[in-house]
Every structure is written in C-alpha cells, then in structure tokens.
Design a protein around this motif. Structure first.
Motif, short mmCIF file in Angstrom:
data_model
loop_
_atom_site.label_atom_id
_atom_site.label_comp_id
_atom_site.label_asym_id
_atom_site.label_seq_id
_atom_site.Cartn_x
_atom_site.Cartn_y
_atom_site.Cartn_z
N UNK A 317 1.74 -1.84 8.95
CA UNK A 317 2.23 -0.47 8.62
C UNK A 317 1.42 0.70 9.21
N UNK A 318 0.32 0.36 9.38
CA UNK A 318 -0.81 1.63 10.21
C UNK A 318 -2.01 0.95 10.72
N UNK A 319 -2.30 1.49 11.70
CA UNK A 319 -3.74 1.06 11.95
C UNK A 319 -4.85 2.32 11.66
N UNK A 320 -6.19 1.99 11.17
CA UNK A 320 -6.79 2.90 10.64
C UNK A 320 -8.35 2.68 11.33
N UNK A 321 -9.11 3.65 10.83
CA UNK A 321 -10.65 3.45 11.18
C UNK A 321 -11.39 2.86 10.09
N UNK A 322 -12.57 2.46 10.24
CA UNK A 322 -13.41 1.76 9.29
C UNK A 322 -13.59 2.92 8.29
N UNK A 323 -13.93 4.01 8.68
CA UNK A 323 -14.09 5.09 7.56
C UNK A 323 -12.78 5.29 6.69
N UNK A 324 -11.80 5.23 7.45
CA UNK A 324 -10.38 5.50 6.60
C UNK A 324 -10.07 4.28 5.65
N UNK A 325 -10.95 3.08 6.11
CA UNK A 325 -10.52 2.05 5.20
C UNK A 325 -11.23 1.93 3.81
N UNK A 326 -12.39 3.00 3.66
CA UNK A 326 -13.04 3.03 2.35
C UNK A 326 -12.01 3.38 1.42
N UNK A 327 -11.28 4.91 1.36
CA UNK A 327 -10.14 5.23 0.42
C UNK A 327 -9.07 4.09 0.36
N UNK A 328 -8.40 3.56 1.39
CA UNK A 328 -7.57 2.68 1.51
C UNK A 328 -7.98 1.30 0.57
N UNK A 329 -8.94 0.83 0.74
CA UNK A 329 -9.51 -0.22 0.00
C UNK A 329 -9.58 0.02 -1.57
N UNK A 330 -10.01 1.28 -1.84
CA UNK A 330 -9.86 1.52 -3.31
C UNK A 330 -8.67 1.72 -3.95
N UNK A 331 -7.81 1.99 -3.17
CA UNK A 331 -6.42 2.50 -3.74
C UNK A 331 -5.42 1.31 -3.77
N UNK A 332 -5.79 0.12 -3.33
CA UNK A 332 -4.95 -1.14 -3.09
C UNK A 332 -4.16 -1.67 -4.07
N UNK A 333 -4.85 -1.43 -5.51
CA UNK A 333 -4.21 -1.90 -6.54
C UNK A 333 -2.93 -0.97 -6.82
N UNK A 334 -2.79 0.30 -6.03
CA UNK A 334 -1.73 1.00 -6.53
C UNK A 334 -0.38 0.76 -5.66
N UNK A 335 -0.50 -0.27 -4.39
CA UNK A 335 0.66 -0.55 -3.66
C UNK A 335 1.25 0.13 -3.10
N UNK A 336 0.73 1.32 -2.63
CA UNK A 336 1.56 2.35 -2.13
C UNK A 336 2.10 2.18 -0.42
N UNK A 337 3.31 2.61 0.11
CA UNK A 337 3.78 2.32 1.29
C UNK A 337 4.10 0.82 1.58
N UNK A 338 4.75 0.98 2.91
CA UNK A 338 5.13 -0.56 3.37
C UNK A 338 4.31 -1.08 4.57
N UNK A 339 4.26 -2.39 4.52
CA UNK A 339 3.38 -3.09 5.67
C UNK A 339 1.86 -3.16 5.23
#
Length: 346
Positions: A317-339
């Motif tokens: 769905x998207x490529x991200x930076x290591x810094x951007x992965x911090x909030x993305x990891x913490x939000x994974x239980x919300x299963x938002x977006x595709x891919x």
C-alpha cells in the motif's frame, strides 16, 4: 546503526543509534533494503509474545544484502541478495531434518527471539538452513512483503489446506494475510470469497481475485452467507485476522469434511476462542495451524511470481521511513487502509 527500539511494552518506540550486529559462526549480517510492517510486530510491542525480552528491536519481514558472514556459512557470501522466513529452523533437530523448519523447537525468529529488521542491519543465525537467494527480478520491497504474510498464506492455502482447482475458499479478513491468501487461492484455480467489514478492502479483494465478497457488518450470519454462495459451505476456510468471531465463523461456514486453517494470531485475551466442536466431530472437519513457511519451499512461490501467476507487489500500500513506522506500528490494531506498509528508507 539506526534502529527502532523500545524498553517497555506499549511504550512509544524510539529511533536511536545502537551497536551494529556481528555474525555468529553459522550466521550472517544483512544490510536491510526493505522490511515489512506486520500485525505480528504490533502483538510483540503489546507484550503478547513471551519470546521477546526487553529492550527490543522489532521487525521480521526483510530483504537485503549480506555484508558479513560467520566462518561456518558455506552457501552464501557477502554481496548476495537474500530474504529469510520469519520462522527459521536450527538445522539440527528432528523437525528440521524432516523439512519442517517452521515448527523447529529451537527456532530463530528475527524481531521476536532476537533483535529484528527495523534497523539498518540485522543478524540472522543458521544462515545455510534458512536464507533464500533472491533473483534480480524481485526488488527488496516485494521480497520483504513475502517474508511473513505472503509465505504463511502460501503454505496455508497450498500445503496445509491442500486447496484445489474449483474449490470454494472463504477468507475471513482482507488485510495483508487475507489478500495474500486470496491471490494465491485464485492462482491455484480456487474460488475465493473475501469477508471483511470494510467495503474499501472488499473492493481491493476483488482486484486480487475474490469471486465474491461478504460485508460481515451487513449480514446477520456470516456462515450462512457463505453457505448460500457456495451451495453448502466452503471446502476451505481461513481465519486471516485472528479473532474469536472470525475463527468461529471460519469453522462454522465449512461444508462436511471441510478444512479450516488458522493464520491470524490468537494471543492475549483471544488465546482460547470458542469452537463449534459438535460440528467439527459430526462433519469430520479438519483444523490446521499455519506458522510460516520453510526456506526450501520458497522456490515454488518465486516460480509462480516469475510466471506472473501471483503479484505480491500489488499488496504494497505504501513505502515509509523508519521514523514513519513508529506511529504506523502503534496503530496496527486499527487496521486502516488497504495493502501493507514497507519500510524502505532508513
């Protein structure tokens, strides 16, 4: 090296400099080209995995280039592009000798038993048993996306469930695991049904090969909806999410002598779900787990990719930076977006 690091479960991870890893005698160090962000990483960060000892660097879906190797490694050398199954075997036990490294009792799991790939470098043990050479035609981001969700789904659909052409397969959850399973089942000639509560994800599931979709939030009985579409129930059903409701529905919607495969992790308060056991007995249902895939089995998956039968890159769905992965990891239980999200910038 730069790495994502946490010292307590459920605490916001830091991006910090930590010591570079060194290879063991039978291991290598890999410079990470790409690493996927997976719900399993979220479970680990929440404290659901007893293998994790703090402080910790997560990450287990990876691809990159070998930069150092131990003196005992013979099949790989510096400069080789490789990936690795997230469950790696020791190479010495009876399970490994039987070819079942995915259930090795001494298994090595980057991001769980050891520090992982949310970093510039990662050390991988038992390299000759577990590493997979990558063809030049497969880029790092695509290769990283194979490491957990796609490979686990491949084994679940092709090996554990023995899914055949023309069979109906119900897939509960249209996240990364579910979409992978849909794509693989379609490539094998089966008829996938995608089940989710998001119309956006169901639309994407159709693009990946689903022949029918069910919005679980819009029907009174998911199992009955599957039985109606399939005229009697699915031959195969997969819980790709890992929740008591999806697990129950996946078993309940099977036809007689059907096969259920549990891919989604059932941890914490979800570890002991309700099972319709009377149906399991009376209809002679089969229930399987699927826990990664052996390195030697990657050839079949990579051959299907080369032939154009599967396209795991579509699931990124998207490529991200290591810094951007911090909030993305913490939000994974919300299963938002595709891919799925893949870290490609460090």
């Amino acid at each position: 090296m730069k790495a994502m690091y946490y010292e307590a479960f459920e605490q916001t991870p830091d991006i910090r400099t930590v010591p570079d890893p060194t290879p063991t005698e039978d291991g290598v160090v890999i410079a990470i080209g790409a690493t996927g962000l997976c719900r399993s990483d979220w479970h680990g960060w929440m404290g659901h995995d007893p293998d994790i000892h703090l402080p910790h660097v997560p990450g287990h879906e990876l691809a990159g280039k070998i930069v150092a190797r131990g003196k005992g490694v013979v099949r790989f050398k510096a400069g080789d592009r490789v990936t690795v199954p997230f469950v790696s075997g020791c190479g010495h036990c009876s399970e490994c000798h039987s070819g079942n490294q995915q259930v090795c009792p001494n298994q090595f799991q980057p991001g769980f038993t050891h520090w992982g790939s949310f970093a510039e470098y990662v050390a991988i043990d038992y390299a000759d048993t577990n590493l997979v050479h990558l063809p030049d035609s497969v880029d790092d981001a695509t290769a990283a996306s194979l490491g957990c969700r796609f490979a686990t789904s491949f084994r679940a659909v092709a090996d554990q469930a023995r899914t055949g052409p023309g069979e109906w397969i119900a897939i509960h959850g249209a996240g990364g695991v579910g979409l992978s399973a849909i794509m693989i089942a379609s490539a094998l000639g089966a008829n996938p049904i995608a089940i989710d509560i998001s119309e956006e994800k169901l639309a994407f599931a159709r693009e990946c090969g689903a022949v029918a979709t069910i919005n679980a939030a819009a029907v009174a009985d998911v199992a009955e909806a599957v039985r109606e579409i399939t005229k009697g129930g699915a031959h195969v059903s997969i819980d790709a999410l890992g929740h008591p409701v999806t697990c129950f529905n996946s078993i309940k919607n099977l036809r007689r002598r059907g096969r259920h495969v549990q891919i989604g992790l059932m941890l914490g308060e979800h570890a002991t779900p309700q099972v319709p056991m009377a149906q399991v007995i009376g209809h002679e249902l089969e229930i399987y787990g699927s826990h990664g895939m052996q390195a030697w089995r990657y050839d079949a998956m990579l051959s299907m990719l080369a032939a154009g039968k599967i396209a795991p890159q579509k699931l990124i769905g998207r490529t991200i930076s290591l810094e951007e992965a911090v909030p993305a990891l913490m939000a994974m239980d919300r299963a938002e977006g595709t891919g799925i999200s893949v870290i490609t910038r460090f």
